[in-house]
Design an enzyme around this catalytic site. Sequence first.
Site, PDB file in Angstrom:
ATOM      1  CB  SER A 282       9.171   8.447   6.158  1.00 17.56           C
ATOM      2  OG  SER A 282       8.591   7.316   6.800  1.00 17.56           O
ATOM      3  CG  ASP A 283       9.328   4.357   0.724  1.00 12.27           C
ATOM      4  OD1 ASP A 283       8.495   3.529   1.145  1.00 12.27           O
ATOM      5  OD2 ASP A 283       9.714   4.375  -0.455  1.00 12.27           O
ATOM      6  CD1 TRP A 284       9.449  -0.575   6.089  1.00 11.63           C
ATOM      7  CD2 TRP A 284       7.265  -0.775   5.688  1.00 11.63           C
ATOM      8  NE1 TRP A 284       8.976  -1.574   6.905  1.00 11.63           N
ATOM      9  CE2 TRP A 284       7.635  -1.719   6.677  1.00 11.63           C
ATOM     10  CE3 TRP A 284       5.938  -0.723   5.267  1.00 11.63           C
ATOM     11  CZ2 TRP A 284       6.717  -2.603   7.253  1.00 11.63           C
ATOM     12  CZ3 TRP A 284       5.031  -1.607   5.841  1.00 11.63           C
ATOM     13  CH2 TRP A 284       5.418  -2.529   6.829  1.00 11.63           C
ATOM     14  N   GLY A 285      10.215   2.804   6.862  1.00 11.36           N
ATOM     15  CA  GLY A 285      11.406   2.709   7.701  1.00 11.36           C
ATOM     16  C   GLY A 285      12.532   3.654   7.317  1.00 11.36           C
TER      17      GLY A 285
END
Length: 740
Positions: A282-285
């Site tokens: 995933s991308d950050w968060g």
Amino acid sequence: MNRIFSFSLVLVVSFTLPGYAQRKTIDQRVDSLMKLMTLAEKVGQLNQYSGREVTGPASDRKNYLLNDIKNGKVGSMLNVKGVKDTREIQSIALQSRLKIPLLFSLDVIHGYKTVFPIPLAESASWDLDIIKQSAQVAATESAASGIHWTFAPMVDIARDPRWGRVMEGAGEDTYLGAQIAKTRVLGFQGEQLGAVDRIMACAKHFAAYGASMAGRDYNPVDISEQQLHEIYLPPFKAAADAGVATFMNSFNTFNGIPATGNAYLQRDILKGQWNYKGFVVSDWGSIKEMTPWGFAKNLNYAAEKAILAGSDMDMESEAYKKELENLVNNGKVDLKYVDEAVRRILYKKFELGLFDNPYKFSDEKREAKVMNDPKYKDIAKLAAQKSIVLLKNDNATLPLSKGLKNIALIGPLVNAKRDQAGSWVVYADTANMVSVYEGLQKKYAKNVKLSYAQGTGIDDALTNGFPEAVNAAKNADVVVMVLGESWDMSGEAKSRTDICLPGQQEALFKAVKATGKPVVVVLMAGRPLVFNTIAAQADAIVYAWFLGDQGGNAIADVLVGDYNPSGKLPISFPRNVGQIPIFYNYYNTGRPVTKPSDIRYKSAYIDSPNDPRFAFGHGLSYTTFAYNDLKLDQATLQKGQSLKLSFKLTNTGKVVGEEVAQLYIHDQFASIVRPVKELKDFVKVKLKPGESKVINFELTPEKLAFYQEKIGWTTEPGTFKVMIGTASNDIKLEGNFELK
């Protein structure tokens, strides 16, 4: 303990088998390890933390992270770098029950210790060899510093320069973007994972993040299936075909569903149609951010949607860590989805050789040697030279005359060092960065006087420095102005509604130009800028982007003629923000503008031309090139055949130069409307004065295919125009053929 020891011993021996047998052996090793893992340990492999706090001072957060690492609840760390720190944290991971090593990852976007031009700048080189070399150097330095994995290349096609992340990609074109995606993956990874001077790459952001509405980060995307498959997916497919180890999903929605929870993108296309074997992070968060999107009512639901959609590793949401075990135990998530994700991640760890030697990438002697290798500066300088685009050169203002006595250097970026590096820099060490002033100082030594006046700041409202700048210009033979953005005006979360030159810089140009002296403008930026007064009145314009450590030397080489610029724009430069999005491969419409003087009831603006200020593919040289003798080996192209094209390219000038010859096609009539031009090939050729070379291109039916919803990729019989030129708006040769 005995069971684990014997397991490791057998697998170390069997891992040495080559080819298919080796792959089968890694599968067996993964299977054996997974049989030993608890559900909690499996979920731990899907959890990625940022390591900033781990290597920092004591805190509750640090203790929390260290305990999770020691207990096998972490599979990867990002933002940890250097042999000392990576070795120390890896040793903590090896205290866990199964001693599964960590993956260390970092945003190595355009260099690690050696800073190369930003990716958009390198794309302007249209030189796949130098792009590959820069990725190789970045990989070598990163790997020597204990890094296993970079979050690059970004392969998003971007047609909106308001978007700050345009600086990370290859521009607006699908074909060029796909070639660069493949090249950068091979540069980072090599032909096979596991070498100590290569790292895993990550194709991001999957998918269509470059189409983010209004050019704003983290925004929705609203495009057709046809646009998704034809424009935005091919660079990702090229990366996958090149063996990219990982994908990163994106922050945007597609068809109203966040990409992180979008099964159509991740399961149907990536892992289904493309049969992709790596893993998705995933991308950050982005998993927890599906809640503010209004797609997941809480973290529990977000974790469920993400794992079912095919997102394998959770970066900094802690959604999997907190929710996944319960989801499996409650029957909401089948264990097979967790096992699949864990299997993909463990496979890469085995492939890198981390189970055989967890400290394989943590060698202090190698780190010290690699970080001080002088040949990397030469590669960085060549990359910077090749990335420079000469936009304008009236009356052969450049290269600068040999008889000059006084050059005025004016502008807020003349002495810039940190700005040369651009955004996304691992080591912003200004001691290694060369300013334009320093570059020209080395060239001229004491033979030419260099008069400097800042004039104004980058984003300054003040004009009190104008008189000094004007006075310096009056006393000079020629003026070199260095203008543009600061390094932190482009990059992630740096979208702008106004992409004109900031502050009073264009006013400063007007004041200096009024002196009547020849004015050369060097522009530094991470995106296309709008600079209409300069475009109209400057004697010469050099677009220098952000070129990295050796930027000042490279710019000086171009200005004095020691290097003949050969860059071409990988993205259109608008005349104003109102034209955005603007790109060369547009559709003609039912009422096209055929004469600029006749726009009545046509698809046109009443206050601006339709065309860009500088077109895709544009870039000048200090020499000239002639295109002649286009030949097609047949008038018709049958299925299963290829059409061969050739033409003669000649250097008609007085100096050695490189030309990027570009091949475009136009499908004149089809069941869906086709673009007026589509880039299908290019070649960069170096020629001596008077030298000619026959250039060959080849077209196959596959290159003529387009995407139709409900049908997929298809070709149709019809007539095609073939165009060869020096830019998308400067076609030199044309021909026609028929596809049967």
